[in-house]
Design a protein around this motif. Structure first.
Motif, short mmCIF file in Angstrom:
data_model
loop_
_atom_site.label_atom_id
_atom_site.label_comp_id
_atom_site.label_asym_id
_atom_site.label_seq_id
_atom_site.Cartn_x
_atom_site.Cartn_y
_atom_site.Cartn_z
N GLU A 68 39.15 91.14 66.97
CA GLU A 68 38.37 91.82 67.83
C GLU A 68 39.25 92.56 69.01
O GLU A 68 39.06 93.72 69.19
N VAL A 69 40.62 92.04 69.21
CA VAL A 69 41.55 92.61 70.00
C VAL A 69 42.06 93.85 69.12
O VAL A 69 42.14 94.99 69.79
N PHE A 70 42.58 93.56 67.69
CA PHE A 70 42.52 94.72 66.95
C PHE A 70 41.89 95.81 67.23
O PHE A 70 42.29 97.12 67.14
N LYS A 71 40.39 95.63 67.14
CA LYS A 71 39.36 96.68 67.22
C LYS A 71 39.55 97.46 68.50
O LYS A 71 39.47 98.94 68.28
N ALA A 72 39.57 96.76 69.63
CA ALA A 72 39.69 97.44 70.76
C ALA A 72 41.00 98.18 71.06
O ALA A 72 41.19 99.29 71.45
N TYR A 73 42.05 97.64 70.51
CA TYR A 73 43.35 98.44 70.49
C TYR A 73 43.23 99.74 69.50
O TYR A 73 43.67 100.78 69.71
N HIS A 74 42.69 99.42 68.41
CA HIS A 74 42.49 100.48 67.19
C HIS A 74 41.79 101.79 67.92
O HIS A 74 42.15 102.93 67.82
N GLU B 265 46.24 96.19 77.58
CA GLU B 265 44.98 96.50 77.99
C GLU B 265 43.80 96.47 77.07
O GLU B 265 42.68 96.16 77.68
N ALA B 266 44.40 96.39 75.89
CA ALA B 266 43.19 95.84 74.64
C ALA B 266 42.69 94.48 74.88
O ALA B 266 41.95 94.14 74.09
N GLY B 267 43.58 93.63 75.27
CA GLY B 267 43.41 92.03 75.36
C GLY B 267 44.55 91.23 74.63
O GLY B 267 44.30 90.15 74.85
N ALA B 268 45.65 91.82 74.28
CA ALA B 268 46.57 91.06 73.86
C ALA B 268 47.55 90.66 74.50
O ALA B 268 47.69 91.27 75.96
N ASP B 269 48.29 89.51 74.32
CA ASP B 269 49.36 88.90 75.40
C ASP B 269 50.58 89.63 74.92
O ASP B 269 51.10 89.69 73.90
N ARG B 270 51.19 90.09 76.42
CA ARG B 270 52.26 90.76 76.33
C ARG B 270 53.67 90.27 75.51
O ARG B 270 54.17 90.73 74.41
#
Length: 250
Positions: free
Chosen positions: A152-158, A184-189
């Motif tokens: 899901e975060v992959f898709k937001a980042y994509h 910003e897309a939801g990943a942990d830095r």
């Protein structure tokens, strides 16, 4: 028999014995020489096999990202969905960005409804159209985010990467910016920073493009519905076919 005749007979027997011994020596030399030659061949072959084995053992295999449904594929949606849409994309590909802008909403709804699963196959071959190898760095970043944070975060980042895609032949965003966008897309830095900074999946990204070529895919975007390429070379046509297919399932 005269003395002279007896001497000649002994000489002939002696000469015959010498010739027999010489012939035996030649045969023995041939056998020994053949064995030596065979041993040399065996040693060479064994050496080659051992060297090849060592070369293969010493070769660093490409790291494979976690979270893939199978090699080369990030899957969104129910694995049991009746329709599979496969999309080959390069992060630097401007037509891919156009296709995503046109198809994203319809595909997202179909995925949410359980009618479609989408297999994203991210490749990189457009570094020559970037001043700082954005294509391969962005592909690596997508794999890192998918592994660290899920599809899901992959898709937001994509989607963010395509919305902010740099123009061809310019400098793309730095790795630090790619990390900021991932957050910003939801990943942990902390989870994505090392993999993006170290380009940890660089070889995997290269191998993915090689695999695409082996499968006969010659460009991006390439769209497949249930394993069949649609609108080859024409994303507008592919989109129309795709939307018609999605409408059938409503």
């Amino acid at each position: 028999m005269s003395k002279k005749s007896a001497e000649l007979s002994r000489a002939e027997r002696a000469r015959a014995e010498i010739e027999r011994q010489q012939a035996a020596d030649r045969r023995r030399n041939w056998v020994v020489g053949g064995i030596v030659a065979l041993l040399v061949v065996v040693v060479v072959v064994v050496g080659f096999v051992l060297t090849s084995s060592n070369d293969q053992t010493g070769k660093t295999a490409a790291a494979v990202p976690g979270g893939l449904s199978s090699d080369w594929t990030v899957t969104l949606g129910d694995p049991g969905a009746p329709t599979t849409v496969t999309i080959y994309e390069d992060p630097q590909c401007p037509i891919c960005a156009q296709f995503e802008a046109m198809s994203s909403d319809a595909l997202e709804k179909a995925v949410e409804d359980g009618r479609v699963k989408v297999d994203y196959r991210i490749v990189s071959f457009l570094d020559t159209h970037s001043q700082n190898e954005y294509s391969s760095r962005a592909a690596n970043a997508l794999m890192v985010v998918n592994e660290a944070s899920g599809s899901e975060v992959f898709k937001a980042y994509h989607d963010l990467l395509y919305q902010r895609q740099p123009a061809e032949d310019t400098a793309g965003p730095s790795n630090s910016t790619l990390i900021d966008w991932a957050v910003e897309a939801g990943a942990d830095r902390a989870a994505v920073t090392p993999g993006i900074e170290d380009d940890v999946y660089q070889q995997y990204v290269i191998d993915a493009a090689d695999q695409m070529s082996k499968e006969g895919i010659t460009g991006t975007p390439t769209i497949m519905i249930d394993g069949e390429i649609v609108g080859r070379g024409n994303p507008q046509e592919a989109l129309q076919i795709l939307l018609a297919k999605l409408k059938e399932g409503q």
